[in-house]
Design a protein around this motif. Structure first.
Motif, PDB file in Angstrom:
ATOM      1  N   GLY A 148       0.777  -1.225   0.000  1.00  0.00           N
ATOM      2  CA  GLY A 148       0.000   0.000   0.000  1.00  0.00           C
ATOM      3  C   GLY A 148       0.809   1.276   0.000  1.00  0.00           C
ATOM      4  O   GLY A 148       0.250   2.371  -0.153  1.00  0.00           O
ATOM      5  N   SER A 149       2.119   1.191   0.166  1.00  0.00           N
ATOM      6  CA  SER A 149       2.973   2.380   0.144  1.00  0.00           C
ATOM      7  C   SER A 149       3.135   2.893  -1.283  1.00  0.00           C
ATOM      8  O   SER A 149       2.882   2.176  -2.251  1.00  0.00           O
ATOM      9  CB  SER A 149       4.343   2.063   0.757  1.00  0.00           C
ATOM     10  N   ILE A 150       3.552   4.156  -1.405  1.00  0.00           N
ATOM     11  CA  ILE A 150       3.710   4.765  -2.718  1.00  0.00           C
ATOM     12  C   ILE A 150       5.012   4.291  -3.373  1.00  0.00           C
ATOM     13  O   ILE A 150       6.078   4.312  -2.755  1.00  0.00           O
ATOM     14  CB  ILE A 150       3.717   6.304  -2.610  1.00  0.00           C
ATOM     15  N   LEU A 151       4.926   3.872  -4.614  1.00  0.00           N
ATOM     16  CA  LEU A 151       6.107   3.448  -5.363  1.00  0.00           C
ATOM     17  C   LEU A 151       6.896   4.679  -5.791  1.00  0.00           C
ATOM     18  O   LEU A 151       6.344   5.588  -6.410  1.00  0.00           O
ATOM     19  CB  LEU A 151       5.681   2.644  -6.596  1.00  0.00           C
ATOM     20  N   VAL A 152       8.186   4.719  -5.453  1.00  0.00           N
ATOM     21  CA  VAL A 152       9.000   5.883  -5.819  1.00  0.00           C
ATOM     22  C   VAL A 152       9.242   5.883  -7.318  1.00  0.00           C
ATOM     23  O   VAL A 152       9.227   4.844  -7.980  1.00  0.00           O
ATOM     24  CB  VAL A 152      10.348   5.879  -5.063  1.00  0.00           C
ATOM     25  N   PHE A 153       9.465   7.080  -7.865  1.00  0.00           N
ATOM     26  CA  PHE A 153       9.483   7.238  -9.309  1.00  0.00           C
ATOM     27  C   PHE A 153      10.555   6.403  -9.991  1.00  0.00           C
ATOM     28  O   PHE A 153      10.317   5.800 -11.036  1.00  0.00           O
ATOM     29  CB  PHE A 153       9.671   8.705  -9.700  1.00  0.00           C
ATOM     30  N   GLU A 154      11.764   6.363  -9.443  1.00  0.00           N
ATOM     31  CA  GLU A 154      12.835   5.636 -10.122  1.00  0.00           C
ATOM     32  C   GLU A 154      12.514   4.148 -10.253  1.00  0.00           C
ATOM     33  O   GLU A 154      12.883   3.513 -11.242  1.00  0.00           O
ATOM     34  CB  GLU A 154      14.178   5.839  -9.415  1.00  0.00           C
ATOM     35  N   ALA A 189      15.300  13.865  -2.806  1.00  0.00           N
ATOM     36  CA  ALA A 189      16.554  14.502  -3.215  1.00  0.00           C
ATOM     37  C   ALA A 189      17.492  13.548  -3.949  1.00  0.00           C
ATOM     38  O   ALA A 189      18.391  13.982  -4.675  1.00  0.00           O
ATOM     39  CB  ALA A 189      17.252  15.079  -1.983  1.00  0.00           C
ATOM     40  N   LYS A 190      17.282  12.234  -3.796  1.00  0.00           N
ATOM     41  CA  LYS A 190      18.164  11.241  -4.417  1.00  0.00           C
ATOM     42  C   LYS A 190      17.608  10.687  -5.732  1.00  0.00           C
ATOM     43  O   LYS A 190      18.261   9.870  -6.379  1.00  0.00           O
ATOM     44  CB  LYS A 190      18.414  10.086  -3.451  1.00  0.00           C
ATOM     45  N   GLY A 198      22.037  18.353 -10.450  1.00  0.00           N
ATOM     46  CA  GLY A 198      22.461  17.006 -10.824  1.00  0.00           C
ATOM     47  C   GLY A 198      21.886  16.583 -12.161  1.00  0.00           C
ATOM     48  O   GLY A 198      22.557  15.937 -12.968  1.00  0.00           O
ATOM     49  N   PHE A 199      20.632  16.972 -12.406  1.00  0.00           N
ATOM     50  CA  PHE A 199      19.994  16.647 -13.674  1.00  0.00           C
ATOM     51  C   PHE A 199      20.662  17.391 -14.825  1.00  0.00           C
ATOM     52  O   PHE A 199      20.906  16.815 -15.892  1.00  0.00           O
ATOM     53  CB  PHE A 199      18.506  17.008 -13.609  1.00  0.00           C
TER      54      PHE A 199
END
Length: 304
Positions: free
Chosen positions: A173-179, A204-205, A235-236
């Motif tokens: 149920g937790s949110i999947l991080v974008f990466e 930030a990572k 960084g991007f």
């Protein structure tokens, strides 16, 4: 013992309440003459063939050759599946409404899926159990909450993926991080993602982790919308100097701070001062950006 073909009406009947009955009626009439076949092969082989057609074209040939294959594996082939207050599927170039709850067969989607929803946050999940196979190369979802497992059923073959304010969850149920979301889509060539207003899937990572993913550098287009100011713009920017292939576009949220806008302007000025950079500059938009500088960046990103 001869085999008879399934009438084409089975493949393309409207699924409104009345026509759903017609569909079932035609289906029942088509199967009135159905009887067990005596194939010159072992039953296990025939059953495997019926359950595992290699392609839509082969499946169509099977069901046209004998009703047995449709009875064993009832599937409707549709090139496009759409949702905008109601589901519609395209059969042989004709778009027809489908009532998912009353659908007697599963769907094999061969081209693309487009879901435009506003308050119905889980409407796309209602279709997942009705999908036999999804070969869609294009997927667009808007304002949905969907599990990562459900999403992969729809998106495992996509080349163009657009997620607008979509929340993807893990099994707990937790949110999947974008990466991790991006990493699961190894075939994608064009990716557009609009961050949900209620939650953030980056930290930030994120940029550091994203550029480690091998297929990230293979993208043709990559667009971020409503980007929050936790995004590592420096960084991007450093990464884009090494990637001469991908066209990047960043549209920042209205909530970014004045301090972050200054950081964006520093990056913009550095790109424009280079005049003829040996990399593809990325376009940037935020509330308050100098319109002339924005146009210059956009033109530079297109030319290279």
């Amino acid at each position: 013992m001869s085999c008879t073909t399934i009438p084409s009406k089975i493949m393309a009947k409207k699924s409104t309440t009345e026509e759903s009955k017609n569909f079932l009626s035609n289906r029942n009439r088509a199967f009135e003459s159905f009887h067990r076949q005596s194939f010159p092969f072992r039953n296990s082989i025939i059953r495997y063939i019926s359950k595992n057609p290699a392609s839509p074209k082969i499946y169509q040939k099977l069901i046209k050759s004998c009703k047995y294959f449709f009875v064993e594996n009832p599937v409707l082939l549709t090139t496009k599946l759409r949702y905008n207050f109601k589901w519609k599927a395209e059969f042989n170039g004709i778009r027809k409404e489908v009532k998912i709850d009353n659908l007697p067969c599963k769907l094999w989607i061969t081209s693309d899926i487009f879901v435009l929803a506003f308050s119905e946050k889980t409407v796309v999940s209602s279709i997942v159990s009705k999908i036999y196979r999804c070969d869609s190369e294009s997927l667009t979802l808007q304002r949905q909450t969907i599990s990562s497992d459900e999403l992969l059923i729809l998106s495992s073959n996509v080349l163009a993926l657009c997620l607008v304010e979509v929340i993807v969850t893990n099994r707990n149920g937790s949110i999947l991080v974008f990466e991790k979301l991006f990493n699961a889509h190894t075939k994608v060539m064009a990716f557009q993602f609009t961050f949900p207003s209620s939650t953030s899937t980056i930290n930030a990572k994120t940029v550091k982790e994203l550029i480690k993913i091998p297929h990230f550098k293979n993208l043709n287009k990559f667009s971020f919308w409503k980007v929050p100011d936790i995004f590592d713009i420096e960084g991007f920017y450093a990464y884009t100097k090494k990637n001469k292939h991908t066209r990047f576009r960043l549209y920042f949220a209205d909530t970014i701070s004045e301090g972050y806008k200054k950081r964006l302007n520093t990056v913009i000025d550095e790109i424009l001062e280079a005049k003829d950079p040996n990399y593809r500059p990325f376009s940037i938009h935020f509330n308050g950006i100098n319109s002339e500088k924005e146009a210059q960046l956009r033109n530079m990103s297109v030319k290279i």
